[in-house]
Scaffold this motif. Structure first.
Motif, mmCIF file in Angstrom:
data_model
loop_
_atom_site.group_PDB
_atom_site.id
_atom_site.type_symbol
_atom_site.label_atom_id
_atom_site.label_comp_id
_atom_site.label_asym_id
_atom_site.label_seq_id
_atom_site.Cartn_x
_atom_site.Cartn_y
_atom_site.Cartn_z
ATOM 1 N N ALA A 1 -4.558 17.699 39.277
ATOM 2 C CA ALA A 1 -3.914 18.987 39.559
ATOM 3 C C ALA A 1 -2.918 18.856 40.712
ATOM 4 N N LEU A 2 -3.312 18.137 41.771
ATOM 5 C CA LEU A 2 -2.387 17.957 42.895
ATOM 6 C C LEU A 2 -1.204 17.075 42.509
ATOM 7 N N LEU B 1 -7.934 12.817 48.451
ATOM 8 C CA LEU B 1 -8.779 12.766 47.260
ATOM 9 C C LEU B 1 -8.872 11.361 46.681
ATOM 10 N N GLN C 1 -12.484 8.837 46.301
ATOM 11 C CA GLN C 1 -13.012 8.411 45.011
ATOM 12 C C GLN C 1 -13.578 7.001 45.092
ATOM 13 N N GLY D 1 -3.026 15.977 50.292
ATOM 14 C CA GLY D 1 -4.250 16.243 49.548
ATOM 15 C C GLY D 1 -4.558 15.139 48.556
ATOM 16 N N SER E 1 -19.045 13.782 40.887
ATOM 17 C CA SER E 1 -17.981 13.561 41.864
ATOM 18 C C SER E 1 -16.747 12.967 41.212
ATOM 19 N N PHE F 1 -14.969 15.826 39.231
ATOM 20 C CA PHE F 1 -14.335 16.824 40.102
ATOM 21 C C PHE F 1 -13.148 16.222 40.853
ATOM 22 N N LEU F 2 -13.323 15.036 41.439
ATOM 23 C CA LEU F 2 -12.253 14.429 42.226
ATOM 24 C C LEU F 2 -11.072 14.017 41.351
ATOM 25 N N SER F 3 -11.342 13.506 40.164
ATOM 26 C CA SER F 3 -10.240 13.081 39.303
ATOM 27 C C SER F 3 -9.462 14.287 38.773
ATOM 28 N N ARG F 4 -10.154 15.381 38.471
ATOM 29 C CA ARG F 4 -9.434 16.581 38.014
ATOM 30 C C ARG F 4 -8.639 17.212 39.154
ATOM 31 N N SER F 5 -9.189 17.200 40.351
ATOM 32 C CA SER F 5 -8.451 17.735 41.507
ATOM 33 C C SER F 5 -7.223 16.881 41.816
ATOM 34 N N THR F 6 -7.379 15.568 41.686
ATOM 35 C CA THR F 6 -6.244 14.672 41.914
ATOM 36 C C THR F 6 -5.161 14.904 40.872
#
Length: 128
Positions: free
Chosen positions: A61-62, A22, A26, A18, A51, A54-59
């Motif tokens: 978290a993963l 992600l 980016q 994931g 974007s 959202f993508l940096s926060r998801s990255t």
């Protein structure tokens, strides 16, 4: 314990895949510069600036899930059963060669002669 470590390993692999996806989705820091001069489209699926957020926060978290699972696997891999004895106590016994009791040392004129050293250098070349 083995099933638990397998589940953690699967979570770690999914988090790694994931994160790879992600990170590849980016935009780089230089991508916004080209969009401001009109060469790129600034509108995207998540909006003009949504974007990156959202993508940096998801990255992030993963990445947290990945590091926690890595620490859990290291802890489980390092856990050893508690034993009071030494590791060497469970080793198979090794039989030592019997000493040569009846072989007298080589003597010359009453003095003991040390064993000859192995040949070195040019002495190793066979002669005819």
């Amino acid at each position: 314990m083995n099933v638990f470590s397998s589940v953690i390993l699967a979570v770690q692999m999914l988090a790694a895949l994931g994160m790879i996806g992600l990170i590849l989705m980016q935009h780089g820091k230089g991508a916004d510069m080209g969009a401001s001069f009109g060469s790129g489209s600034s509108g995207s699926l998540f909006g003009a600036s949504g974007s990156a957020n959202f993508l940096s926060r998801s990255t992030a978290a993963l990445a947290t899930v990945f590091f926690v699972s890595t620490l859990a696997l290291a802890y489980l891999g390092n856990a050893r059963p508690v034993s009071s004895g030494s590791v060497l106590e469970g080793a198979a016994p090794v039989s030592a060669p019997a000493p040569a009791a009846d072989v007298p040392p080589a003597t010359t004129g009453g003095a003991a002669v040390p064993p000859a050293a192995p040949a070195e250098g040019a002495a190793q070349i066979p002669t005819k």
